[in-house]
Design a protein around this motif. Structure first.
Motif, PDB file in Angstrom:
ATOM      1  N   SER A  63      -2.473   5.006  -2.131  1.00 49.63           N
ATOM      2  CA  SER A  63      -3.418   4.031  -2.474  1.00 49.63           C
ATOM      3  C   SER A  63      -4.884   4.570  -2.586  1.00 49.63           C
ATOM      4  O   SER A  63      -5.334   5.310  -1.721  1.00 49.63           O
ATOM      5  N   PRO A 106       1.277   9.452  -5.461  1.00 50.95           N
ATOM      6  CA  PRO A 106       1.532   8.001  -5.070  1.00 50.95           C
ATOM      7  C   PRO A 106       0.942   7.347  -3.791  1.00 50.95           C
ATOM      8  O   PRO A 106       1.724   7.106  -2.852  1.00 50.95           O
ATOM      9  N   ASN A 159       4.077   0.791  -2.206  1.00 45.31           N
ATOM     10  CA  ASN A 159       3.347   0.113  -3.326  1.00 45.31           C
ATOM     11  C   ASN A 159       3.406   0.854  -4.832  1.00 45.31           C
ATOM     12  O   ASN A 159       3.815   0.347  -5.734  1.00 45.31           O
ATOM     13  N   LYS A 160       3.240   2.232  -4.649  1.00 42.66           N
ATOM     14  CA  LYS A 160       3.125   2.994  -5.905  1.00 42.66           C
ATOM     15  C   LYS A 160       4.463   3.257  -6.482  1.00 42.66           C
ATOM     16  O   LYS A 160       4.847   3.444  -7.795  1.00 42.66           O
ATOM     17  N   THR A 191       0.929  -1.167   0.026  1.00 48.56           N
ATOM     18  CA  THR A 191       0.074   0.265  -0.080  1.00 48.56           C
ATOM     19  C   THR A 191       0.900   1.200  -0.001  1.00 48.56           C
ATOM     20  O   THR A 191       2.051   1.309   0.241  1.00 48.56           O
ATOM     21  N   GLU A 202       6.997   0.997  -6.167  1.00 45.12           N
ATOM     22  CA  GLU A 202       7.588  -0.309  -6.020  1.00 45.12           C
ATOM     23  C   GLU A 202       8.826  -0.509  -7.070  1.00 45.12           C
ATOM     24  O   GLU A 202      10.016  -1.103  -6.496  1.00 45.12           O
ATOM     25  N   ASN A 217      -2.464  13.223  -9.004  1.00 48.14           N
ATOM     26  CA  ASN A 217      -1.501  12.195  -9.123  1.00 48.14           C
ATOM     27  C   ASN A 217      -0.552  12.300  -8.231  1.00 48.14           C
ATOM     28  O   ASN A 217       0.572  12.782  -8.273  1.00 48.14           O
TER      29      ASN A 217
END
Length: 647
Positions: free
Chosen positions: A417, A415, A209-210, A205, A212, A413
């Motif tokens: 979840s 990063p 996550n964004k 998350t 990764e 925009n």
């Protein structure tokens, strides 16, 4: 001297006997050698073929160190710590179950652990190491290392595991990592081979996550020679892994901690944005959770406690939550009316407590009405009727166009979840999604931020930043990656006239700084830090005509889930804006009572760079404020690693 024939015959006889002896010996040796070669090449060929195959070279992946995450000042908010674990390779073990039973005599290993490991080994490649146990103590891993000769295929390893030194403060922003699951792999085309390593950690998350791809790094390899019984004989060479990239966020750890502490006890969210460049300096969501528990394996009891909590601690309310913005939306309607020329700043509209339309009454929050209101007064006292009347002149299409211009109805925009898009409705939207025509009553509701309109705290903060600057400020969460700074979010001019923006800003100033302003009770006494703002209260239930006749039930007399949401947006300092803020308190009641005090404290902390001085508050409130500030559970950001201590 000439030899006699007799001597010649005797010499020849001797040479002939020696030749026979030597020849016989050679034949015998050749026979023995041939017999041995036959034994090796034919009789024992299978055994030596097996030995040759098992004494081979293996290539093993070296997992990379995950990139670290820092705040805007270089304070560590996501790092790596040493982790001792034990692995087993199926291809190097004759009897895995026996090997694991032997291992269980050295380290704590339950029957469930053994069964899980055996199942994992059957699902993975025979050459992939499977983690048997991790987060072991030094004593346990030392026991395995000492007994390594008796444990073929089993090896102690020293790796890295994620940890979050700021715990709850950054849980919703940074998120957390966890072991790669089959579900994760099913969603990735051509997955990186390193993801096949069991217990390899993947961002689940948030920023983890964004980003990764940047944080993971690149796997290395090592080549080892393994003998017939599966023991590593030597390392032949290695290509080191490339660690993940370093990420620096725009968040200020000290302010973030203050925000989380100030929201404690509420189901709430707050966003603070630097209006000059779009930097998100704080993103609070309460209650929060400890992401370290997910990395280490959260217990059933802990997870149930999170999922069953009515305040929804796992949800990031700041970007995922969408709420009717209530009266914080009135600046949008006002600007739409001014730009369309449907109203001027001095034109007055009479508020008698309601607007009647098609035999239906649309009520103002003030039952007896506000009297004659101009634009400034309508914002200052939050008159609903003013905006009911204005909406009928402007229309929903122009109101929605202005809302989107100010950043509402847009998925920004950042990063994180599940960033919400919110909703700024149009006639076409209603026809497509509700199968019905737009009616004028829908416009009246939308004009005061009710009805179909939905916005997240992030969007409301962006809206306020754009009002404060007249520019299309874009939120920025990542400041730099590997020291390469990302583009500024200062934005281009919105194309709104200064006169229109000044009129709205002046109304927001009156809200927070003049008597009868809805947020006057939470004004800032320090003139250089004064804030302009707007309160909002959004209904989550319908109020019937019968209830209005009998008297609307007070929020405090309702169950928590049926109380109104409380909202506040603002910017400061008024004369030279630096920060914009939005606060939403779920089911908090009135915006002036629940959200505005929180916003004032946070805005002062942002401007002063720490706990606000009492001199910034009205003198009559300082005793109460002093006690409240002392009760905040604050952490000292200095009590933690900085970038200079990167490992």
């Amino acid at each position: 001297m000439r030899r006699s024939p007799k001597d010649t015959e005797e010499g020849a006889s001797i040479v002939s006997r020696r030749g026979l002896i030597l020849g016989g010996g050679m034949v015998a040796f050749a026979a023995v050698l041939g017999t041995r070669m036959r034994q090796l090449q034919v009789n024992e060929a299978d055994q030596f073929r097996l030995l040759a195959e098992e004494n081979r070279i293996n290539i093993r992946l070296l997992p990379p160190a995950r990139g670290q995450i820092f705040d805007r000042n270089g304070l560590l908010i996501a790092g790596n710590e040493q982790n001792y674990r034990v692995t087993i390779i199926r291809d190097e073990v004759d009897d895995p179950e026996k090997a694991l039973d032997d291992l269980s005599r050295l380290i704590p290993l339950s029957r469930e652990d053994i069964d899980r490991t055996l199942e994992e080994m059957n699902r993975r490649s025979r050459l992939v190491p499977v983690t048997v146990a991790d987060r072991l103590s030094w004593e346990d891993v030392s026991q395995v290392a000492v007994n390594a000769p008796a444990l073929p295929g089993i090896a102690p390893e020293f790796g890295l595991s994620r940890f979050y030194p700021r715990a709850e403060d950054f849980a919703h922003i940074v998120g957390y990592v966890g072991p790669v699951s089959d579900y994760d792999l099913s969603r990735i085309q051509n997955p990186d081979p390193v993801l096949q390593i069991p217990k390899f950690q993947l961002g689940k998350t948030g920023v983890e996550n964004k980003l990764e791809g940047a944080l993971r790094g690149k796997a290395g390899t090592k080549r080892v020679e393994v003998n017939a019984v599966g023991r590593v004989m030597r390392e032949l060479g290695r290509d080191e892994a490339a660690k993940g990239e370093t990420v620096q966020l725009t968040i200020d750890t000290k302010l973030q901690n203050f925000v989380q502490a100030r929201l404690a006890g509420e189901s709430a969210a707050a966003v603070v944005i630097d209006v000059t460049n779009g930097d998100l300096v704080a993103i609070g969501s309460a209650p929060a959770f400890d992401p370290n528990k997910f990395v280490r394996g959260i217990s059933v009891a802990d997870y149930s406690g999170l999922t069953e909590n009515k305040y929804r601690p796992l949800a990031n309310k700041a970007v995922q939550g969408t709420y009717p913005p209530g009266s914080t939306f009135k600046m949008v309607t006002a600007l739409a009316g001014l730009e369309a020329g449907e109203i001027d700043t001095e034109e007055r509209i009479r508020c008698g407590g309601f607007t009647e339309l098609a035999n239906r009454r649309f009520h103002c929050w003030k039952r007896g009405g506000h009297g004659r209101m101009n634009l400034r007064d309508s914002l200052k006292q939050s008159c609903d009727v003013y905006y009911y009347e204005l909406s009928q002149k402007v229309g929903i299409e122009r109101i929605t166009a202005m809302a989107r211009r100010l950043g509402l109805g847009e998925r920004h925009n950042v990063p994180m979840s599940a960033v919400a898009q919110g909703l700024t409705p149009t006639k076409a939207w209603k026809a497509e999604n509700r199968g019905a025509d737009w009616v004028i009553g829908d416009s009246l509701n939308a004009a005061i931020g009710q009805g179909f309109v939905l916005a997240s705290p992030l969007q409301l903060a962006v809206m306020t930043a754009r009002l404060a600057t007249g520019r299309a400020v874009e939120p920025r969460l990542v400041r730099a990656v590997n020291d390469k700074e990302t583009p500024s979010g200062a934005g281009e001019p919105l194309g709104l006239s200064k006169a229109m923006l000044d009129a709205v800003r002046d109304g927001m100033f009156a809200v927070s700084n003049e008597s009868r302003g809805t947020a006057y009770g939470t004004r800032i006494a320090d003139k250089e830090k004064r804030m302009a703002g707007k309160t909002g209260t959004s209904q989550v239930r319908n109020i019937t005509a019968a209830e209005r006749r009998a008297g609307v039930t007070r929020n405090e007399d309702l169950p928590w889930e049926r109380r109104d949401h409380a909202l506040f947006v603002g910017f400061a300092p008024f004369d030279n804006p630096k920060f914009a803020i939005s606060v939403v308190v779920e089911h908090g009641g009135g915006g002036s009572a629940a959200a505005a005090p929180i916003a004032r404290d946070i805005m002062l902390a942002a401007q002063f760079g720490g706990v606000p001085p009492l001199s910034a508050y009205p003198s009559s409130q300082r005793g109460r404020i002093d006690s409240a500030l002392k009760e905040l559970q604050l952490n000292d950001p200095a009590d933690g690693p900085r970038r200079a201590a990167e490992t």
